[in-house]
Design an enzyme around this catalytic site. Structure first.
Site, PDB file in Angstrom:
ATOM      1  N   HIS A  79       6.527 -12.067   3.377  1.00 16.18           N
ATOM      2  CA  HIS A  79       5.420 -11.956   4.333  1.00 16.18           C
ATOM      3  C   HIS A  79       4.087 -12.055   3.594  1.00 16.18           C
ATOM      4  O   HIS A  79       3.965 -11.634   2.448  1.00 16.18           O
ATOM      5  CB  HIS A  79       5.518 -10.692   5.191  1.00 16.18           C
ATOM      6  CG  HIS A  79       5.497  -9.387   4.461  1.00 16.18           C
ATOM      7  ND1 HIS A  79       4.332  -8.757   4.100  1.00 16.18           N
ATOM      8  CD2 HIS A  79       6.502  -8.574   4.042  1.00 16.18           C
ATOM      9  CE1 HIS A  79       4.628  -7.614   3.511  1.00 16.18           C
ATOM     10  NE2 HIS A  79       5.930  -7.480   3.441  1.00 16.18           N
ATOM     11  N   ASP A  81       1.134 -10.860   4.762  1.00 20.47           N
ATOM     12  CA  ASP A  81       0.152  -9.817   5.078  1.00 20.47           C
ATOM     13  C   ASP A  81       0.401  -8.551   4.254  1.00 20.47           C
ATOM     14  O   ASP A  81       1.477  -8.359   3.685  1.00 20.47           O
ATOM     15  CB  ASP A  81       0.188  -9.486   6.574  1.00 20.47           C
ATOM     16  CG  ASP A  81       1.566  -9.030   7.054  1.00 20.47           C
ATOM     17  OD1 ASP A  81       2.574  -9.486   6.499  1.00 20.47           O
ATOM     18  OD2 ASP A  81       1.624  -8.205   7.977  1.00 20.47           O
ATOM     19  N   ASP A 111       4.391  -5.767  -2.443  1.00 20.50           N
ATOM     20  CA  ASP A 111       4.685  -5.838  -0.996  1.00 20.50           C
ATOM     21  C   ASP A 111       3.697  -6.759  -0.307  1.00 20.50           C
ATOM     22  O   ASP A 111       2.796  -6.301   0.353  1.00 20.50           O
ATOM     23  CB  ASP A 111       4.636  -4.425  -0.402  1.00 20.50           C
ATOM     24  CG  ASP A 111       5.110  -4.391   1.039  1.00 20.50           C
ATOM     25  OD1 ASP A 111       5.803  -5.321   1.447  1.00 20.50           O
ATOM     26  OD2 ASP A 111       4.762  -3.439   1.758  1.00 20.50           O
ATOM     27  N   GLU A 143       4.105  -9.075   9.316  1.00 19.33           N
ATOM     28  CA  GLU A 143       5.282  -8.230   9.048  1.00 19.33           C
ATOM     29  C   GLU A 143       4.921  -6.760   9.180  1.00 19.33           C
ATOM     30  O   GLU A 143       5.720  -5.946   9.643  1.00 19.33           O
ATOM     31  CB  GLU A 143       5.839  -8.520   7.648  1.00 19.33           C
ATOM     32  CG  GLU A 143       7.201  -7.869   7.375  1.00 19.33           C
ATOM     33  CD  GLU A 143       7.150  -6.490   6.750  1.00 19.33           C
ATOM     34  OE1 GLU A 143       8.189  -5.823   6.714  1.00 19.33           O
ATOM     35  OE2 GLU A 143       6.067  -6.044   6.314  1.00 19.33           O
ATOM     36  N   GLU A 144       3.709  -6.421   8.751  1.00 23.43           N
ATOM     37  CA  GLU A 144       3.328  -5.010   8.706  1.00 23.43           C
ATOM     38  C   GLU A 144       2.970  -4.433  10.076  1.00 23.43           C
ATOM     39  O   GLU A 144       2.771  -3.234  10.190  1.00 23.43           O
ATOM     40  CB  GLU A 144       2.152  -4.806   7.731  1.00 23.43           C
ATOM     41  CG  GLU A 144       2.428  -5.240   6.291  1.00 23.43           C
ATOM     42  CD  GLU A 144       3.389  -4.312   5.543  1.00 23.43           C
ATOM     43  OE1 GLU A 144       3.871  -3.341   6.160  1.00 23.43           O
ATOM     44  OE2 GLU A 144       3.664  -4.574   4.373  1.00 23.43           O
ATOM     45  N   GLU A 168      11.342  -8.688  -0.632  1.00 26.36           N
ATOM     46  CA  GLU A 168      10.710  -7.352  -0.593  1.00 26.36           C
ATOM     47  C   GLU A 168      11.101  -6.584  -1.855  1.00 26.36           C
ATOM     48  O   GLU A 168      12.160  -6.847  -2.444  1.00 26.36           O
ATOM     49  CB  GLU A 168      11.208  -6.569   0.640  1.00 26.36           C
ATOM     50  CG  GLU A 168      10.744  -7.110   1.975  1.00 26.36           C
ATOM     51  CD  GLU A 168       9.368  -6.597   2.397  1.00 26.36           C
ATOM     52  OE1 GLU A 168       8.677  -5.939   1.595  1.00 26.36           O
ATOM     53  OE2 GLU A 168       8.979  -6.899   3.541  1.00 26.36           O
ATOM     54  N   HIS A 354       2.488   0.238   0.041  1.00 27.56           N
ATOM     55  CA  HIS A 354       1.687   1.040   0.972  1.00 27.56           C
ATOM     56  C   HIS A 354       1.044   2.247   0.265  1.00 27.56           C
ATOM     57  O   HIS A 354       0.797   3.262   0.889  1.00 27.56           O
ATOM     58  CB  HIS A 354       2.529   1.550   2.164  1.00 27.56           C
ATOM     59  CG  HIS A 354       3.184   0.443   2.943  1.00 27.56           C
ATOM     60  ND1 HIS A 354       3.669   0.611   4.208  1.00 27.56           N
ATOM     61  CD2 HIS A 354       3.422  -0.858   2.647  1.00 27.56           C
ATOM     62  CE1 HIS A 354       4.188  -0.519   4.655  1.00 27.56           C
ATOM     63  NE2 HIS A 354       4.050  -1.431   3.714  1.00 27.56           N
TER      64      HIS A 354
HETATM   65 ZN   LIG Z   1       6.828  -5.726   2.824  1.00 26.54          ZN
END
Ligand SMILES: [Zn+2]
Length: 381
Positions: A79, A81, A111, A143-144, A168, A354
């Site tokens: 992903h 984003d 990520d 995705e997020e 991932e 994150h």
């Molecule tokens: Zn991710």
């Protein structure tokens, strides 16, 4: 093949430099178009053909780049984003790739924008013209937030690779199953009034008391009924996240709200959760009509599993020289599985995703390149 693209670190730097935050909050949500265009340019330089797909009614895009033709092949997916970041908590610039103490810092390094830097570096160093099966690279949007990029792609593509690898951060472990996630809010409406005269009034906290008992019953039921030995926490979990209600000690509580989430294992579908939940609340709702309102919070993600006995899974296990395992976080696999059996394997740890000062431990760099190169050569040549 002679390299036509910048070095690994230069590519990595250029990907991290472009902010691609996805958020439910419109004021910070960003388009990923600039990053998609940059990735398209890099893959074009490596003679890949490019398709860019707009997610309807958004400023978000997916990119599919492909090399080679014919049946099967491998699709690598990531992903584009990232989540939002807390500026005060970061000690480095989230958009500047910073190398120190054998780590690479930046928002999206694990990520997971960094995965594209790995793919570009590996592909640019092999003689891709000799491949017999196609290689696909998918870069998804959102995705997020709601996974609309992967969902839209899987519903509209015609490609049929043999296998999908999502990059991932799994600490380079091969993952064949993960839990899902669904969250709910229940609003309970009572009556308002002074506490000195509660007669004929309904206090929402007293209804919540009954509801919580039902939900704890449900939690026990799903934990006893569903179990999967491959997961470190072998049963579906349920957690109450918040309870809010009331305004004053001398006032009848008119509104009380609770939130909770359930993380199902693959045998427990989102649909079954919904049915069980409604069934559990049925009696209380009948007793207190038009006072109890259940709604989904956020976007729900089903649990995912591809059988360890699947031919392709066993082939990838052999090529990577490792056995499959499971994780407790969610990916786009439940959507991409419509296209092909999907596994998850990528550099870095989810513990850094994150989080402020997100980093990739440099010890992952060489093994990641080796595994990706080996996979492409053994699978597609
Ligand atoms: Zn991710």
């Amino acid at each position: 093949m002679k390299k036509k693209i910048p070095s690994f670190i230069e590519i990595y730097t250029s990907l991290i430099k472009i902010p691609t935050i996805s958020s439910e909050n419109n004021t910070i949500d960003l388009s990923n178009k600039i990053l998609i265009d940059l990735l398209s340019n890099y893959f074009s330089e490596l003679n890949f053909s490019i398709q860019i797909q707009n997610i309807p009614n958004t400023n978000k895009f997916n990119m599919l780049s492909s090399f080679g033709s014919g049946k099967g092949g491998l699709l690598f997916s990531g992903h584009t984003d990232t989540v939002d970041f807390n500026e005060k908590a970061w000690t480095t610039d989230p958009f500047k790739l910073t190398q120190k103490n054998d780590k690479i810092y930046g928002l999206g390094v694990v990520d997971m924008k960094g995965f594209f830097a790995f793919l570009l570096d590996v592909i640019s160093a092999i003689n891709i013209k000799e491949i017999k099966k196609p290689i696909y690279i998918l870069a998804t949007a959102n995705e997020e937030t709601d996974m609309s990029g992967a969902k839209y792609f899987s519903e509209h593509t015609k490609i049929k690779p043999d296998c999908i690898i999502i990059g991932e951060p799994t600490c380079l472990k091969l993952i064949h199953a993960h839990k899902g996630h669904v969250s709910y809010k229940i609003d309970i409406f009572g009556d308002t009034g002074h506490s000195s005269n509660p007669s004929n009034k309904i206090n929402s906290i007293e209804i919540v008391y009954e509801i919580i008992k039902q939900l704890i019953d449900l939690k026990k039921y799903i934990q006893q009924k569903y179990s999967h030995k491959d997961f470190s926490i072998s049963y579906p979990t349920m957690n109450f996240g918040s309870i809010q209600g009331g305004s004053a000690i001398n006032r009848i509580c008119a509104l009380c709200s609770i939130t909770f989430e359930i993380r199902p294992i693959p045998q427990l579908s989102l649909n079954t959760i919904e049915i069980l939940l409604k069934e559990k609340l049925k009696k209380t709702r009948k007793k207190w009509p038009n006072r109890i309102f259940l709604k989904n919070l956020f976007f729900s993600i089903p649990a995912y599993e591809v059988s360890k006995k699947h031919k392709i899974v066993q082939k990838i296990e052999n090529l990577c020289k490792m056995n499959c395992s499971t994780v407790n976080y969610c990916t786009e696999a439940p959507f991409l599985k419509k296209i092909a059996p999907t596994l998850i394997l990528g550099p870095g740890s989810i513990n850094q995703a994150h989080h402020p000062d997100e980093y990739l431990d440099c010890s992952f760099i060489k093994p990641t390149k080796d595994i990706l190169k080996n996979l492409i050569i053994k699978f597609c040549y």
